[in-house]
Design an enzyme around this catalytic site. Structure first.
Site, PDB file in Angstrom:
ATOM      1  N   CYS A 181       0.832  -1.200   0.000  1.00 56.08           N
ATOM      2  CA  CYS A 181       0.000   0.000   0.000  1.00 56.08           C
ATOM      3  C   CYS A 181       0.871   1.256   0.000  1.00 56.08           C
ATOM      4  CB  CYS A 181      -0.941  -0.002   1.206  1.00 56.08           C
ATOM      5  SG  CYS A 181      -2.049   1.413   1.224  1.00 56.08           S
ATOM      6  N   CYS A 233      -0.603   4.158   1.828  1.00 60.81           N
ATOM      7  CA  CYS A 233      -0.431   4.111   3.287  1.00 60.81           C
ATOM      8  C   CYS A 233       1.013   4.397   3.684  1.00 60.81           C
ATOM      9  CB  CYS A 233      -0.774   2.724   3.839  1.00 60.81           C
ATOM     10  SG  CYS A 233      -2.166   1.905   3.108  1.00 60.81           S
ATOM     11  N   ASP A 234       1.965   3.796   2.979  1.00 60.00           N
ATOM     12  CA  ASP A 234       3.346   3.755   3.476  1.00 60.00           C
ATOM     13  C   ASP A 234       4.353   4.575   2.663  1.00 60.00           C
ATOM     14  OD1 ASP A 234       2.480   2.002   5.456  1.00 60.00           O
ATOM     15  OD2 ASP A 234       2.840   0.237   4.217  1.00 60.00           O
TER      16      ASP A 234
END
Ligand code: NDP
Length: 291
Positions: free
Chosen positions: A116, A119-120
């Site tokens: 992701c 997300c990261d």
């Protein structure tokens, strides 16, 4: 879905599986869920969702559903321990990123290995990352990662991308993106965190090392829909087919989240479809009160 169903005073039972919380519970930090301006740990967000659903009377049990009968209402949902009869069902079984199944992948998941970028990616400011895959997700996310990383190396098993042309053009024109063709990643290396990957050229058999701070794996998602094969309409990739109001092809069965979403896969979009599914379930139950 459970928050909305419980708040509508529909007796609501959630079979949450033995590891409740879904994908957010496995995400270190969720930075883009509205209402958390400083971000929130994925596990904490999942717990907050659960607490909010329970406040409205939802019963959440850590049971895994093993079998369903959706042929006619009342529908039957069986777990290892119990069988439930329900007038309406919301399927929200999610999806899991496909894994490479190579040494180092599990060990570094969440510590340098991710599926992701949304997300990261932020954690790779001025660093180097490797992206595995050649589809839309791999290239779209590689482009996204160039906002943070100094260098993005795409490792693809063929010499041609599967991704749509516009993504290809953008990626080939981006000076931060390099390609390693005809190659597979065979091992993820590191100590506390990732330091590199070992690749193998599938044409020549030659192995190489690439130094990297992170590995993003985009080799497709797997919707968790196997329970519903033969009972609900699925598309050719296994996603449950839904209309815009989260109805499946079976009246009384609704669907929400990543099991019906090959495109967005965000916590906020999953939550949105959950709210719609529950409101539609409420409407359905009101329309058929004899159920
Ligand atoms: P895809 O199935 O389209 O692509 C997966 C990629 O991973 C392929 O390039 C495939 O290689 C490669 N791959 C598969 N298994 C392995 C393996 N074991 N080892 C190495 N490589 C592997 O999945 P996506 O997640 O990219 O996309 C899924 C769907 O979502 C598609 O319909 C896509 O269009 C859509 N999507 C759209 C986006 C957008 O438009 N913004 C963004 C993201 C997804 P090969 O090519 O050789 O098969």
């Amino acid at each position: 879905a459970a928050i909305y169903a419980g708040r509508a005073r529909i007796p609501t039972h959630v079979c949450a599986g033995t590891l409740p919380g879904g994908q957010p519970a496995n995400t270190a930090d969720v930075d883009n869920f509205p209402g958390f301006p400083s971000g929130v740990a994925g596990g904490e967000l999942a717990q907050r969702f659960q607490g909010q659903a329970e406040r409205f009377g939802t019963e959440i049990v850590p049971e895994t559903v093993t079998d369903v009968d959706l042929s006619e209402p009342p529908f039957t949902i069986r777990s290892e321990r119990n069988a439930y009869r329900a007038q309406a069902v919301i399927v929200a079984t999610g999806a899991a990123p496909r894994r490479l199944g190579i040494p180092g992948e599990d060990q570094f998941y969440g510590r340098g290995v991710s599926s992701c970028a949304t997300c990261d990616g932020f954690f790779y400011q001025d660093k180097q990352v490797v992206v595995v895959g050649g589809g839309d997700a791999a290239i779209d996310e590689s482009l996204f990662l160039t906002r943070f990383a100094d260098k993005v190396t795409v490792v693809h098993r063929r010499d041609e991308l599967r991704a749509t042309k516009i993504f290809q053009e953008q990626a080939f024109a981006n000076p931060k993106i390099d390609f390693v063709w005809d190659s597979v990643v065979e091992e993820i290396l590191g100590e506390q965190t990732v330091t590199g990957v070992r690749t193998r050229n599938v044409q020549s058999g030659e192995t190489s090392m690439i130094e990297t701070d992170g590995v993003f794996v985009y080799i497709g998602m797997e919707p968790k829909s196997s329970l519903f094969i033969g009972q609900l309409e699925l598309d050719s990739n296994g996603y449950i087919v839904s209309d815009r109001r989260q109805h499946t092809n079976v009246p009384g069965v609704f669907v929400a989240g990543d099991v019906q979403d090959p495109h967005y896969r965000q916590v906020v979009t999953a939550a949105g479809t959950g709210a719609i599914a529950a409101m539609e379930a409420e409407r359905y139950l009101g329309k058929y009160p004899h159920h």
